[in-house]
Motif scaffolding. Structure first.
Motif, PDB file in Angstrom:
ATOM      1  N   GLN A 407       9.147  12.598  -3.996  1.00 21.88           N
ATOM      2  CA  GLN A 407       8.862  11.200  -4.304  1.00 21.88           C
ATOM      3  C   GLN A 407       7.828  11.094  -5.417  1.00 21.88           C
ATOM      4  O   GLN A 407       6.993  11.978  -5.605  1.00 21.88           O
ATOM      5  CB  GLN A 407       8.405  10.433  -3.063  1.00 21.88           C
ATOM      6  CG  GLN A 407       7.177  11.010  -2.368  1.00 21.88           C
ATOM      7  CD  GLN A 407       6.801  10.238  -1.122  1.00 21.88           C
ATOM      8  OE1 GLN A 407       6.796   9.008  -1.110  1.00 21.88           O
ATOM      9  NE2 GLN A 407       6.454  10.941  -0.061  1.00 21.88           N
ATOM     10  N   LEU A 408       7.898   9.995  -6.157  1.00 21.43           N
ATOM     11  CA  LEU A 408       6.910   9.661  -7.179  1.00 21.43           C
ATOM     12  C   LEU A 408       6.102   8.484  -6.656  1.00 21.43           C
ATOM     13  O   LEU A 408       6.670   7.472  -6.261  1.00 21.43           O
ATOM     14  CB  LEU A 408       7.618   9.280  -8.482  1.00 21.43           C
ATOM     15  CG  LEU A 408       6.769   8.666  -9.596  1.00 21.43           C
ATOM     16  CD1 LEU A 408       5.715   9.636 -10.084  1.00 21.43           C
ATOM     17  CD2 LEU A 408       7.657   8.207 -10.762  1.00 21.43           C
ATOM     18  N   ILE A 409       4.784   8.637  -6.616  1.00 22.25           N
ATOM     19  CA  ILE A 409       3.950   7.538  -6.115  1.00 22.25           C
ATOM     20  C   ILE A 409       2.775   7.288  -7.066  1.00 22.25           C
ATOM     21  O   ILE A 409       2.405   8.164  -7.858  1.00 22.25           O
ATOM     22  CB  ILE A 409       3.430   7.803  -4.682  1.00 22.25           C
ATOM     23  CG1 ILE A 409       2.496   9.012  -4.658  1.00 22.25           C
ATOM     24  CG2 ILE A 409       4.569   7.976  -3.700  1.00 22.25           C
ATOM     25  CD1 ILE A 409       1.806   9.188  -3.311  1.00 22.25           C
ATOM     26  N   ALA A 410       2.211   6.106  -6.961  1.00 18.96           N
ATOM     27  CA  ALA A 410       1.014   5.770  -7.743  1.00 18.96           C
ATOM     28  C   ALA A 410      -0.196   6.479  -7.135  1.00 18.96           C
ATOM     29  O   ALA A 410      -0.260   6.683  -5.916  1.00 18.96           O
ATOM     30  CB  ALA A 410       0.801   4.260  -7.734  1.00 18.96           C
ATOM     31  N   LYS A 411      -1.130   6.819  -7.992  1.00 20.61           N
ATOM     32  CA  LYS A 411      -2.314   7.540  -7.529  1.00 20.61           C
ATOM     33  C   LYS A 411      -3.064   6.759  -6.442  1.00 20.61           C
ATOM     34  O   LYS A 411      -3.580   7.344  -5.495  1.00 20.61           O
ATOM     35  CB  LYS A 411      -3.227   7.800  -8.740  1.00 20.61           C
ATOM     36  CG  LYS A 411      -4.191   8.946  -8.558  1.00 20.61           C
ATOM     37  CD  LYS A 411      -4.839   9.333  -9.879  1.00 20.61           C
ATOM     38  CE  LYS A 411      -5.632   8.190 -10.464  1.00 20.61           C
ATOM     39  NZ  LYS A 411      -6.435   8.587 -11.633  1.00 20.61           N
ATOM     40  N   LYS A 412      -3.076   5.441  -6.563  1.00 13.15           N
ATOM     41  CA  LYS A 412      -3.815   4.615  -5.596  1.00 13.15           C
ATOM     42  C   LYS A 412      -3.210   4.685  -4.187  1.00 13.15           C
ATOM     43  O   LYS A 412      -3.884   4.381  -3.203  1.00 13.15           O
ATOM     44  CB  LYS A 412      -3.869   3.164  -6.075  1.00 13.15           C
ATOM     45  CG  LYS A 412      -2.527   2.461  -6.136  1.00 13.15           C
ATOM     46  CD  LYS A 412      -2.672   1.031  -6.619  1.00 13.15           C
ATOM     47  CE  LYS A 412      -1.336   0.333  -6.791  1.00 13.15           C
ATOM     48  NZ  LYS A 412      -0.529   0.256  -5.576  1.00 13.15           N
ATOM     49  N   ASP A 413      -1.934   5.080  -4.091  1.00  4.86           N
ATOM     50  CA  ASP A 413      -1.263   5.148  -2.785  1.00  4.86           C
ATOM     51  C   ASP A 413      -1.268   6.561  -2.185  1.00  4.86           C
ATOM     52  O   ASP A 413      -0.766   6.754  -1.072  1.00  4.86           O
ATOM     53  CB  ASP A 413       0.197   4.675  -2.920  1.00  4.86           C
ATOM     54  CG  ASP A 413       0.287   3.237  -3.404  1.00  4.86           C
ATOM     55  OD1 ASP A 413      -0.599   2.442  -3.031  1.00  4.86           O
ATOM     56  OD2 ASP A 413       1.225   2.918  -4.163  1.00  4.86           O
ATOM     57  N   LEU A 414      -1.809   7.523  -2.925  1.00  4.18           N
ATOM     58  CA  LEU A 414      -1.670   8.921  -2.507  1.00  4.18           C
ATOM     59  C   LEU A 414      -2.302   9.197  -1.142  1.00  4.18           C
ATOM     60  O   LEU A 414      -1.672   9.810  -0.272  1.00  4.18           O
ATOM     61  CB  LEU A 414      -2.287   9.851  -3.565  1.00  4.18           C
ATOM     62  CG  LEU A 414      -2.264  11.346  -3.221  1.00  4.18           C
ATOM     63  CD1 LEU A 414      -0.836  11.848  -3.015  1.00  4.18           C
ATOM     64  CD2 LEU A 414      -2.952  12.166  -4.311  1.00  4.18           C
ATOM     65  N   ILE A 415      -3.522   8.764  -0.942  1.00  3.69           N
ATOM     66  CA  ILE A 415      -4.229   9.102   0.298  1.00  3.69           C
ATOM     67  C   ILE A 415      -3.485   8.538   1.514  1.00  3.69           C
ATOM     68  O   ILE A 415      -3.305   9.235   2.521  1.00  3.69           O
ATOM     69  CB  ILE A 415      -5.684   8.608   0.246  1.00  3.69           C
ATOM     70  CG1 ILE A 415      -6.470   9.488  -0.737  1.00  3.69           C
ATOM     71  CG2 ILE A 415      -6.331   8.644   1.633  1.00  3.69           C
ATOM     72  CD1 ILE A 415      -7.892   9.056  -0.974  1.00  3.69           C
ATOM     73  N   GLU A 416      -3.006   7.327   1.392  1.00  3.17           N
ATOM     74  CA  GLU A 416      -2.262   6.704   2.502  1.00  3.17           C
ATOM     75  C   GLU A 416      -1.021   7.532   2.854  1.00  3.17           C
ATOM     76  O   GLU A 416      -0.707   7.752   4.029  1.00  3.17           O
ATOM     77  CB  GLU A 416      -1.856   5.280   2.106  1.00  3.17           C
ATOM     78  CG  GLU A 416      -1.185   4.501   3.228  1.00  3.17           C
ATOM     79  CD  GLU A 416      -0.765   3.110   2.771  1.00  3.17           C
ATOM     80  OE1 GLU A 416       0.095   2.524   3.459  1.00  3.17           O
ATOM     81  OE2 GLU A 416      -1.279   2.625   1.747  1.00  3.17           O
ATOM     82  N   VAL A 417      -0.322   8.012   1.840  1.00  6.46           N
ATOM     83  CA  VAL A 417       0.886   8.819   2.065  1.00  6.46           C
ATOM     84  C   VAL A 417       0.525  10.167   2.694  1.00  6.46           C
ATOM     85  O   VAL A 417       1.188  10.636   3.620  1.00  6.46           O
ATOM     86  CB  VAL A 417       1.658   9.029   0.739  1.00  6.46           C
ATOM     87  CG1 VAL A 417       2.809  10.011   0.920  1.00  6.46           C
ATOM     88  CG2 VAL A 417       2.181   7.699   0.217  1.00  6.46           C
ATOM     89  N   LEU A 418      -0.549  10.796   2.220  1.00  2.50           N
ATOM     90  CA  LEU A 418      -0.937  12.109   2.748  1.00  2.50           C
ATOM     91  C   LEU A 418      -1.389  12.026   4.206  1.00  2.50           C
ATOM     92  O   LEU A 418      -1.117  12.935   5.000  1.00  2.50           O
ATOM     93  CB  LEU A 418      -2.054  12.713   1.889  1.00  2.50           C
ATOM     94  CG  LEU A 418      -1.664  13.140   0.464  1.00  2.50           C
ATOM     95  CD1 LEU A 418      -2.856  13.743  -0.259  1.00  2.50           C
ATOM     96  CD2 LEU A 418      -0.509  14.135   0.476  1.00  2.50           C
ATOM     97  N   VAL A 419      -2.076  10.963   4.555  1.00  6.40           N
ATOM     98  CA  VAL A 419      -2.563  10.805   5.928  1.00  6.40           C
ATOM     99  C   VAL A 419      -1.400  10.741   6.919  1.00  6.40           C
ATOM    100  O   VAL A 419      -1.501  11.217   8.047  1.00  6.40           O
ATOM    101  CB  VAL A 419      -3.464   9.546   6.031  1.00  6.40           C
ATOM    102  CG1 VAL A 419      -3.723   9.171   7.484  1.00  6.40           C
ATOM    103  CG2 VAL A 419      -4.789   9.789   5.322  1.00  6.40           C
ATOM    104  N   THR A 420      -0.279  10.180   6.489  1.00  7.98           N
ATOM    105  CA  THR A 420       0.882  10.055   7.384  1.00  7.98           C
ATOM    106  C   THR A 420       1.841  11.244   7.288  1.00  7.98           C
ATOM    107  O   THR A 420       2.831  11.300   8.007  1.00  7.98           O
ATOM    108  CB  THR A 420       1.668   8.763   7.063  1.00  7.98           C
ATOM    109  OG1 THR A 420       2.088   8.804   5.685  1.00  7.98           O
ATOM    110  CG2 THR A 420       0.791   7.537   7.280  1.00  7.98           C
ATOM    111  N   SER A 421       1.555  12.190   6.395  1.00 12.83           N
ATOM    112  CA  SER A 421       2.444  13.344   6.223  1.00 12.83           C
ATOM    113  C   SER A 421       2.382  14.296   7.415  1.00 12.83           C
ATOM    114  O   SER A 421       1.329  14.487   8.026  1.00 12.83           O
ATOM    115  CB  SER A 421       2.050  14.115   4.953  1.00 12.83           C
ATOM    116  OG  SER A 421       2.710  15.360   4.909  1.00 12.83           O
ATOM    117  N   GLU A 422       3.524  14.895   7.742  1.00 11.37           N
ATOM    118  CA  GLU A 422       3.588  15.870   8.832  1.00 11.37           C
ATOM    119  C   GLU A 422       3.433  17.304   8.335  1.00 11.37           C
ATOM    120  O   GLU A 422       3.519  18.251   9.115  1.00 11.37           O
ATOM    121  CB  GLU A 422       4.916  15.715   9.586  1.00 11.37           C
ATOM    122  CG  GLU A 422       5.026  14.378  10.308  1.00 11.37           C
ATOM    123  CD  GLU A 422       6.354  14.219  11.035  1.00 11.37           C
ATOM    124  OE1 GLU A 422       7.170  15.157  10.965  1.00 11.37           O
ATOM    125  OE2 GLU A 422       6.553  13.159  11.655  1.00 11.37           O
TER     126      GLU A 422
END
Length: 446
Positions: A407-422
């Motif tokens: 996936q391609l995401i904006a830098k501002k959304d990175l932490i939110e995505v990583l926190v939910t990653s398995e």
């Protein structure tokens, strides 16, 4: 030009990793140091705390008045645009203006110089070598392209007789240096915006190698098309590492040198590329005459370099590693190391491409190495000194990656995505401003 006659040193681009090492050096030897940079960073904050005056607006009025005198040296980074007001001010008034590489050339001319060249491995190899020489009690200063964990600095020592420098191929900078002992760690295509093709970059490395007339003071990996003493892992060479095993999270290995066999060397940095870096530093120090016991002791105590396979979290349930890799060969080395350490675990890589030109030149190679990870997150391309190139985007690179979990995401959304990653293992990769996010990512994941 005589550096002894310089009283003030003013840096345009003082926050760069190589520029800041020079700023610290001049501060250490008693010069008055100030500078400009585009944005505040952890590094500029540290320089300010060390007594270096820094401002962040391209504004002549903010330059301290003491620097408008004849004995001021102005050092400029190649990343500064020609429209820069401060640079033009000093240029129009005929101040002495030098690039970082030219200043390193002046320093190395007056010292016994160890120079570490190569498209990959420069920072780690020169950091290990600087650590060995410093820990062995030698009068050394090492100018480094990364923050060494042992010293929390990109400058080791305050010596005046020996220098260790990264010999940077960008803009042919390394041809300004005066090496007495040198190595080339690798010679892959890179900086094609400067060189045009791989042949031109190889010719530049040959010109650098020719600066060392005595080839017994030149070191190259076995198989590299340059004259010099060879180093290798598990292959016959002048310096050969073998019998490699992992004990207590460290490599332990033996080395065959021209004069002896060194047994049970301990070194904690993972990955065979780091073993080569350690072996290269060992060979250079041994050739200079450093005692074997002192070399082994320093290798065992070397803690690594920030953003070079740098552990942020290392627990049973979660591992987070940060790395500066920005070339396909370097990313492949990170993948090799992380797979060796965590077989069977799900590995997520976050990659911020660095430069439009590099992304364009190596898009297929980037796609191939990134596809090896279990999951991929791409951030937008970090432009650094460049303007966009039409059609060269992270979305375009993402389309070439064969991995289904991407996936391609904006830098501002990175932490939110990583926190939910398995993912059990997370690796952030890139040479841009992703490094400024590492602490925030670590806090969020803990």
């Amino acid at each position: 030009m005589n550096l002894n006659q310089i009283h003030n040193v003013y840096f345009i681009g003082v926050g760069g990793i190589g520029m800041s090492a020079l700023a610290r050096y001049f501060k250490n030897i008693g010069k008055q140091v100030a500078g400009y940079d585009k944005t505040p960073t952890t590094l500029t904050n540290e320089l300010i705390a060390e007594g270096i005056t820094i401002h962040f607006d391209d504004d002549i009025q903010q330059i301290p008045k003491d620097y408008f005198v004849d004995n001021t040296l102005v050092i400029v980074t190649p990343a500064v645009p020609i429209s820069h007001a401060e640079w033009n001010y000093f240029t129009e008034r005929d101040y002495v203006i030098k690039k970082r590489a030219e200043v390193l050339g002046l320093i190395t001319k007056d010292t016994f110089c160890f120079a570490v060249a190569g498209t990959h491995g420069k920072t780690t190899t020169s950091s290990i070598l600087g650590h060995i020489l410093y820990e062995s009690g030698l009068d050394v200063t090492a100018f480094l392209g990364g923050i060494v964990e042992n010293y929390h600095s990109n400058l080791i020592g305050t010596g005046k007789t020996i220098s260790v420098v990264e010999a940077d191929e960008f803009d042919r900078s390394f041809l300004h240096l005066h090496p007495d002992i040198a190595c080339v760690t690798s010679m892959d295509a890179d900086h094609l915006d400067i060189y045009g093709d791989k042949k031109a970059i190889e010719e530049s490395f040959r010109a650098f190698a020719d600066k060392v007339a005595d080839k017994s003071k030149m070191f190259v990996p076995k198989g590299l098309d340059l004259d010099g003493l060879t180093i290798a892992i598990n292959n016959d060479a002048t310096f050969k590492a073998y019998n490699i095993r992992v004990q207590d999270s460290s490599y332990v290995f033996d080395v065959q040198t021209p004069s002896e066999v060194i047994k049970d060397i301990a070194f904690r940095l993972p990955g065979h590329h780091n073993l080569m870096n350690a072996l290269m530093a060992l060979a250079m120090a041994k050739t200079y005459g450093v005692e074997t016991a002192l070399i082994c002791k320093a290798l065992a105590s070397f803690k690594g370099v920030q953003r070079r396979f740098s552990y942020q979290i290392n627990t049973e349930n979660k591992v987070y590693i940060d790395d500066y890799a920005h070339h396909p060969t370097e990313i492949n080395a990170v993948h090799q190391a992380v797979r060796e350490l965590y077989p069977g675990k799900k590995i997520l890589a976050v990659f911020q491409p660095h430069l439009f030109s590099r992304t364009q030149d190596f898009a297929d190679d980037f796609a191939q190495v990134l596809s090896q990870f279990d999951s991929i997150i791409l951030l937008d391309i970090y432009p650094a000194r460049e303007q966009p190139i039409e059609g060269v985007t992270s979305s375009w690179l993402l389309s070439k990656i064969t991995n289904t979990s991407k996936q391609l995401i904006a830098k501002k959304d990175l932490i939110e995505v990583l926190v939910t990653s398995e993912a059990q293992v997370i690796v952030t990769i890139g040479a841009g401003d992703i490094g400024e996010m590492v602490l925030s990512i670590k806090k969020a994941l803990l």
